[in-house]
Design a protein around this motif. Structure first.
Motif, PDB file in Angstrom:
ATOM      1  N   TYR A 235       0.817  -1.208   0.000  1.00  8.27           N
ATOM      2  CA  TYR A 235       0.000   0.000   0.000  1.00  8.27           C
ATOM      3  C   TYR A 235       0.853   1.263   0.000  1.00  8.27           C
ATOM      4  N   ILE A 236       1.968   1.234   0.718  1.00  8.23           N
ATOM      5  CA  ILE A 236       2.794   2.441   0.807  1.00  8.23           C
ATOM      6  C   ILE A 236       4.002   2.414  -0.134  1.00  8.23           C
ATOM      7  N   TYR A 237       4.073   1.417  -1.001  1.00  9.06           N
ATOM      8  CA  TYR A 237       5.200   1.285  -1.933  1.00  9.06           C
ATOM      9  C   TYR A 237       5.205   2.438  -2.934  1.00  9.06           C
ATOM     10  N   LYS A 238       6.391   3.015  -3.136  1.00 11.77           N
ATOM     11  CA  LYS A 238       6.586   4.051  -4.147  1.00 11.77           C
ATOM     12  C   LYS A 238       7.649   3.556  -5.111  1.00 11.77           C
ATOM     13  N   GLU A 239       7.379   3.714  -6.390  1.00 11.52           N
ATOM     14  CA  GLU A 239       8.394   3.321  -7.364  1.00 11.52           C
ATOM     15  C   GLU A 239       9.528   4.325  -7.335  1.00 11.52           C
ATOM     16  N   ARG A 240      10.740   3.780  -7.303  1.00 10.65           N
ATOM     17  CA  ARG A 240      11.928   4.633  -7.265  1.00 10.65           C
ATOM     18  C   ARG A 240      12.907   4.183  -8.339  1.00 10.65           C
ATOM     19  N   ASN A 241      13.789   5.080  -8.676  1.00 14.21           N
ATOM     20  CA  ASN A 241      14.861   4.759  -9.596  1.00 14.21           C
ATOM     21  C   ASN A 241      15.837   3.818  -8.883  1.00 14.21           C
ATOM     22  N   ILE A 242      16.210   2.738  -9.507  1.00 19.84           N
ATOM     23  CA  ILE A 242      17.071   1.737  -8.882  1.00 19.84           C
ATOM     24  C   ILE A 242      18.441   2.321  -8.548  1.00 19.84           C
TER      25      ILE A 242
END
Length: 69
Positions: free
Chosen positions: A10-17
């Protein structure tokens, strides 16, 4: 356990690896190496004179930085 997976999704945010790896490197690896070097300096200056040790200075430095000791 299922609640944990639900909350983390639910709180996951996509980030640059690359940015994530850089952040982890600076917050985990750098302090680990600095603390290892400080422990090695302490051992080389004080501990090896007071305790029986069969390790050379280079063996001990490698062991501390790799997590063996």
């Amino acid at each position: 356990m299922p609640l944990f997976f639900f909350a983390s999704g639910y709180i996951y945010k996509e980030r640059n690896i690359l940015n994530d790896l850089k952040k982890r490197l600076l917050t985990i690896i750098v302090p680990y190496i600095v603390f290892g070097i400080l422990c090695w300096i302490y051992w080389a200056m004080f501990e090896r004179h007071f305790r029986e040790s069969t390790y050379s200075i280079l063996e001990n430095a490698f062991g501390i930085l790799t997590g063996e000791y």
